[in-house]
Design a protein around this motif. Structure first.
Motif, PDB file in Angstrom:
ATOM      1  N   VAL A 399       0.757  -1.126   0.125  1.00  0.00           N
ATOM      2  CA  VAL A 399      -0.089   0.082   0.178  1.00  0.00           C
ATOM      3  C   VAL A 399       0.991   1.119  -0.172  1.00  0.00           C
ATOM      4  O   VAL A 399       0.645   2.292  -0.868  1.00  0.00           O
ATOM      5  N   TYR A 400       1.712   1.422   0.937  1.00  0.00           N
ATOM      6  CA  TYR A 400       2.515   2.497   0.997  1.00  0.00           C
ATOM      7  C   TYR A 400       3.511   2.903  -0.283  1.00  0.00           C
ATOM      8  O   TYR A 400       3.397   4.217  -0.409  1.00  0.00           O
ATOM      9  N   PRO A 401       3.825   1.959  -1.004  1.00  0.00           N
ATOM     10  CA  PRO A 401       4.760   2.640  -2.213  1.00  0.00           C
ATOM     11  C   PRO A 401       3.627   3.243  -3.078  1.00  0.00           C
ATOM     12  O   PRO A 401       4.324   4.143  -4.190  1.00  0.00           O
ATOM     13  N   HIS A 402       2.522   3.342  -3.222  1.00  0.00           N
ATOM     14  CA  HIS A 402       1.415   3.837  -4.019  1.00  0.00           C
ATOM     15  C   HIS A 402       0.798   5.282  -3.284  1.00  0.00           C
ATOM     16  O   HIS A 402       0.065   5.956  -4.021  1.00  0.00           O
ATOM     17  N   CYS A 403       1.245   5.484  -2.202  1.00  0.00           N
ATOM     18  CA  CYS A 403       0.830   6.550  -1.515  1.00  0.00           C
ATOM     19  C   CYS A 403       1.300   7.840  -1.754  1.00  0.00           C
ATOM     20  O   CYS A 403       2.385   8.192  -1.136  1.00  0.00           O
ATOM     21  N   ARG A 404       0.676   8.419  -2.861  1.00  0.00           N
ATOM     22  CA  ARG A 404       1.235   9.838  -3.178  1.00  0.00           C
ATOM     23  C   ARG A 404       0.237  10.538  -3.643  1.00  0.00           C
ATOM     24  O   ARG A 404      -0.867   9.995  -4.311  1.00  0.00           O
ATOM     25  N   PRO A 405       0.200  11.938  -3.636  1.00  0.00           N
ATOM     26  CA  PRO A 405      -0.985  12.660  -3.745  1.00  0.00           C
ATOM     27  C   PRO A 405      -1.341  12.556  -5.293  1.00  0.00           C
ATOM     28  O   PRO A 405      -0.469  12.293  -6.329  1.00  0.00           O
ATOM     29  N   PHE A 406      -2.628  12.160  -5.688  1.00  0.00           N
ATOM     30  CA  PHE A 406      -3.097  11.992  -6.974  1.00  0.00           C
ATOM     31  C   PHE A 406      -3.051  10.775  -7.605  1.00  0.00           C
ATOM     32  O   PHE A 406      -3.170  10.211  -8.609  1.00  0.00           O
ATOM     33  N   ASN A 407      -2.360   9.870  -6.651  1.00  0.00           N
ATOM     34  CA  ASN A 407      -2.206   8.327  -6.948  1.00  0.00           C
ATOM     35  C   ASN A 407      -3.377   7.381  -6.504  1.00  0.00           C
ATOM     36  O   ASN A 407      -4.025   7.900  -5.324  1.00  0.00           O
ATOM     37  N   HIS A 408      -3.402   6.244  -7.295  1.00  0.00           N
ATOM     38  CA  HIS A 408      -4.379   5.486  -6.781  1.00  0.00           C
ATOM     39  C   HIS A 408      -3.636   4.066  -6.528  1.00  0.00           C
ATOM     40  O   HIS A 408      -2.703   3.960  -7.061  1.00  0.00           O
ATOM     41  N   ILE A 409      -4.521   3.205  -5.775  1.00  0.00           N
ATOM     42  CA  ILE A 409      -4.062   1.783  -5.669  1.00  0.00           C
ATOM     43  C   ILE A 409      -4.377   0.881  -6.952  1.00  0.00           C
ATOM     44  O   ILE A 409      -5.443   0.951  -7.201  1.00  0.00           O
ATOM     45  N   PRO A 410      -3.459  -0.017  -7.226  1.00  0.00           N
ATOM     46  CA  PRO A 410      -3.779  -0.788  -8.503  1.00  0.00           C
ATOM     47  C   PRO A 410      -4.696  -1.973  -7.891  1.00  0.00           C
ATOM     48  O   PRO A 410      -4.857  -2.371  -6.769  1.00  0.00           O
ATOM     49  N   GLU A 411      -5.363  -2.649  -8.931  1.00  0.00           N
ATOM     50  CA  GLU A 411      -6.192  -3.575  -8.929  1.00  0.00           C
ATOM     51  C   GLU A 411      -5.776  -4.721  -8.140  1.00  0.00           C
ATOM     52  O   GLU A 411      -6.367  -5.339  -7.236  1.00  0.00           O
ATOM     53  N   ASP A 412      -4.426  -5.305  -8.443  1.00  0.00           N
ATOM     54  CA  ASP A 412      -4.238  -6.343  -7.804  1.00  0.00           C
ATOM     55  C   ASP A 412      -4.004  -6.224  -6.078  1.00  0.00           C
ATOM     56  O   ASP A 412      -4.198  -7.045  -5.213  1.00  0.00           O
ATOM     57  N   VAL A 413      -3.334  -5.012  -5.775  1.00  0.00           N
ATOM     58  CA  VAL A 413      -3.517  -4.722  -4.477  1.00  0.00           C
ATOM     59  C   VAL A 413      -4.885  -4.411  -3.813  1.00  0.00           C
ATOM     60  O   VAL A 413      -4.943  -4.916  -2.595  1.00  0.00           O
TER      61      VAL A 413
END
Length: 476
Positions: A399-413
């Motif tokens: 989860v944390y690697p994708h935690c950036r403003p305007f970013n979203h979590i991919p489907e597999d996660v």
């Protein structure tokens, strides 16, 4: 929050009456001032401790019951001596008798106060108290907290009363002693320990041929005046607080602080031939310990609050992407749950990053530093961390690697996050261990099964996760 008035009135009513008696007699002086200051401290504790056990523990630790009674007796003795007038009116035997009578009255008041408090606790009727509260609402058109007008119709008040009675009945069915503190009062107020040194002093004064000067000299030489200060009971109170903090610690610093105070008591006692510490040295020493630990406690709490908040936000943000999110709280409470979920998805990363920045700015702690902190290890090893090990690893790695403003979590996660929730892998399965430890401690003090009868049996932990294995946690 303050202590329930029914309890505080029972505990402090006798002492308030004693203070009023001194006031009605127009007595003054150092002992009266100290007596009133002690009562003020009692009242302060009643206003800041909503837990009766914590209230009584502090009262014992500070020996407030005994100090008040001692100052009260001294004030009455001083009054008797003042009535003797000049040297030609001096009556040694009369003053001794009045002093002993004041001590006897103190013993009686201590014992009566305890029994009165126990009986009031047994007689407390939560349903009657609830009805009185509802009646008060019906008489007040303005809400005292919000200042808004209240519409309290007769039918509405009746319904509130009925619902309150139903809730109380349900609570009492599960926790029959929820409103009964008689056992705790009986255990925590050691009236025998409080009265014993006073009764020994009375016995000294009753010896054949005893004179007032000899009575005063002997009590000082034997340390009986120090025993009157309730130092033995004070140690019991400090020991209780230390044990309480060991059984349910909120941080290692709180526990260490109370143990240090107990050690100080014993050290100062060892320096005295009477094996009783000097009260002033003990008071100043305890204050120094409080000053020493306060910054450590505040720092610990602030750092823990911040990193726990970041982990919770990561969990909350990732959960917002699962298909079931609109049916979960708090989103399902919104006027448009789906819109609320999307708002969380869009805004949470920016909030988390800002919380990270503040943690770094004020404490020089990065996200990955969290898992190397003493506070994180302490939480894990003492079973206070709410998240399971596999869930924390998931948050770190997925989860944390994708935690950036305007970013979203991919489907597999998202799929993995849904599985974590559905398979109940998020929660630490040993989260109940601290309260089980505390229940065991509570029952050793107040009787087998007492905790559950008052507070209910803690809910089982709904978790299928594996217990934490600190040694295998690679981010420590």
């Amino acid at each position: 929050m303050p202590l329930d008035p029914m309890l505080s009135n029972a505990m402090l009513g006798t002492f308030r009456n004693m203070a009023q008696e001194i006031k009605d007699k127009n007595l003054s002086g150092e002992d009266v001032d100290k007596m009133n200051a002690t009562l003020a401290r009692m009242e302060e504790l009643a206003q800041t401790n909503d837990d009766m056990n914590a209230f009584n523990g502090t009262m014992m630790q500070e020996a407030l019951y005994t100090k008040f009674s001692d100052f009260y007796g001294r004030a009455l003795s001083a009054e008797a001596q003042s009535k003797q007038g000049g040297a030609e009116d001096y009556d040694d035997a009369a003053i001794l008798k009045i002093s002993l009578d004041a001590l006897r009255d103190t013993v009686k008041r201590i014992k009566d106060s305890k029994q009165e408090a126990i009986q009031m606790s047994k007689d407390y009727d939560p349903k009657a108290a609830a009805e009185q509260t509802m009646d008060s609402l019906s008489r007040n058109e303005i809400d005292s907290e919000t200042g808004r007008n209240i519409d309290r119709s007769e039918e509405g008040i009746k319904k509130l009363k009925e619902n309150s009675i139903i809730l109380i009945d349900e609570e009492l069915e599960e926790k029959p002693n929820a409103y009964n503190n008689s056992v705790e009062i009986d255990v925590l107020i050691n009236d025998e320990g409080l009265c014993k040194p006073i009764e020994e002093l009375i016995a000294l004064g009753e010896q054949e041929g005893m004179t007032l000067p000899r009575f005063l000299r002997l009590q000082i030489e034997k340390g009986m005046d120090k025993a009157m200060e309730g130092l033995v009971i004070q140690r019991e109170g400090q020991e209780f607080l230390a044990e309480w903090n060991k059984a349910l610690p909120s941080s290692p610093w709180y526990t260490e602080k109370e143990i240090r105070k107990l050690e100080l008591f014993d050290y100062l006692a060892s320096l005295s031939p009477l094996k009783l510490p000097n009260t002033d040295e003990l008071s100043f020493g305890n204050r120094r310990i409080d000053y020493e630990y306060e910054p450590k406690i505040i720092l610990w709490q602030e750092i823990v609050r911040r990193w726990e908040d970041i982990l919770w936000n990561l969990s909350f943000w990732s959960l917002a992407y699962t298909p079931i999110a609109p049916r979960l709280k708090p989103w399902c409470l919104a006027a448009d749950p789906k819109k609320a979920v999307i708002r969380t998805q869009d805004t949470a990363p920016g909030i988390i990053v800002q919380k990270e920045n503040l943690l770094k700015k004020y404490f020089d702690i990065s996200f990955m530093d969290i898992f190397k902190l003493d506070s994180f290890e302490w939480k894990v090893k003492n079973h206070f961390l709410g998240d399971s090990q596999e869930f924390v690893v998931f948050l770190i790695e997925e989860v944390y690697p994708h935690c950036r403003p305007f970013n979203h979590i991919p489907e597999d996660v998202i799929t993995k996050r849904q599985a974590m929730y559905s398979e109940k892998k998020e929660i630490n399965p040993e989260l109940r261990k601290p309260i089980e430890k505390f229940i065991a401690f509570y029952d050793t003090k107040f009787g087998e099964g007492r905790y559950v009868s008052k507070y209910g049996n803690p809910d089982p932990i709904p978790s299928n996760a594996a217990p934490w294995n600190w040694e295998s946690f690679k981010y420590k």
